[in-house]
Design an enzyme around this catalytic site. Structure first.
Site: not given
Length: 285
Positions: A16, A107, A126, A166
């Site tokens: 990342e 976030g 999310a 999710k």
């Protein structure tokens, strides 16, 4: 945790990075990426500033990763950063830039965001963002997971139920929050698989190379600090180079153990530190 085929399986490697906060530092990120590309990662993900302030930079960076380095690029997208209109424009820009993978996150709330703005956001969780992306785009969608549970979740079990939602909504892979005790990850993995969460799960590793990271990045993540790491910081925290070496050694030992257990992937939170990331990769093979 039983891993009968662990010696036969090669864990994927990924990093990342983040766009620099200052525009004048932005050119440096391309050299950082070229250097990271030499380590042959399977993919590189790119964050952006709170509230989407660097979303355009994220598109530029991920396009470079994809088109110039020929490495799969993952662009971060957050609920707090986008309205539906903004999201549609961003996804169209990603497509035009040749980027087809995103990491969908709730976030962190930007400090400048009012209560009214935060509570009236169009994507609340999310999973809402994932469902919208799945319905309206052809993007490959990754999600986040939390080996020690999300710090706002009332229980570990409830956090896992949300994770299953999710995955059922369309997530193809998961990247974990940083953790510093592998036993948390193995426990999480066992329970996730027991719930038929069977997508690849990449273990998130943050090398702790300065004492101040514990007071900033780590405290925000909600990750616990085991005694061994706390002792390393207490012993070496005042010596910059010794702390760096000890932090790299700790991360390498973590990764080697994860590799021996045959995890799907190792995702290094590089913090744009090429030297540290390179040293770690040279040690883990």
């Amino acid at each position: 945790m039983t891993q009968n085929n662990s010696t036969l399986k090669k864990s994927q490697l990924s990093f990342e990075i983040f766009p620099p906060k200052k525009d004048e530092e932005f050119e440096n990120v391309y050299q950082i990426l070229r250097d990271l590309g030499k380590l042959n990662p399977d993919f590189i993900s790119c964050t952006y500033g709170a509230g989407g302030s660097r979303a355009g930079k994220t598109i530029e960076i991920t396009s470079f990763i994809q088109k110039e380095l020929h490495i799969d690029a993952i662009a971060h997208i957050t609920c707090v950063g986008f309205t539906k209109e903004d999201l549609e424009q961003n996804c169209a820009a990603l497509k035009a830039a040749g980027v087809s993978h995103v990491l969908a996150l709730r976030g962190d709330r930007p400090q400048t965001m009012t209560d009214e703005q935060f509570n009236s956001r169009e994507f609340y969780y999310a999973v809402d963002l994932i469902r919208y992306l799945k319905e309206h785009t052809t993007l490959d969608i990754l999600g986040a997971c939390y080996p020690e549970k999300h710090f706002e979740a009332p229980s570990f079990e409830e956090d896992l139920r949300h994770l299953k939602e999710k995955v059922e909504a369309g997530v193809s892979s998961l990247i974990s929050q940083m953790f510093f005790d592998n036993q948390y990850f193995y426990r999480f993995l066992d329970k996730a698989r027991a719930l038929n969460i069977n997508v690849p799960i990449h273990a998130g590793i943050m090398p702790i190379t300065t004492a101040k990271q514990i007071g900033t990045t780590v405290s925000l993540s909600g990750s616990s600090v085991p005694k061994e790491l706390a002792d390393i910081i207490a012993t070496y925290g005042d010596d910059k180079e010794d702390m760096r070496k000890a932090g790299i050694d700790y991360a390498v030992r973590q990764i080697r153990d994860l590799q021996e257990h045959g995890v799907d992937g190792i995702h290094i939170y590089s913090m744009n530190k090429v030297k540290t990331t390179t040293e770690i990769c040279s040690m883990i093979g």
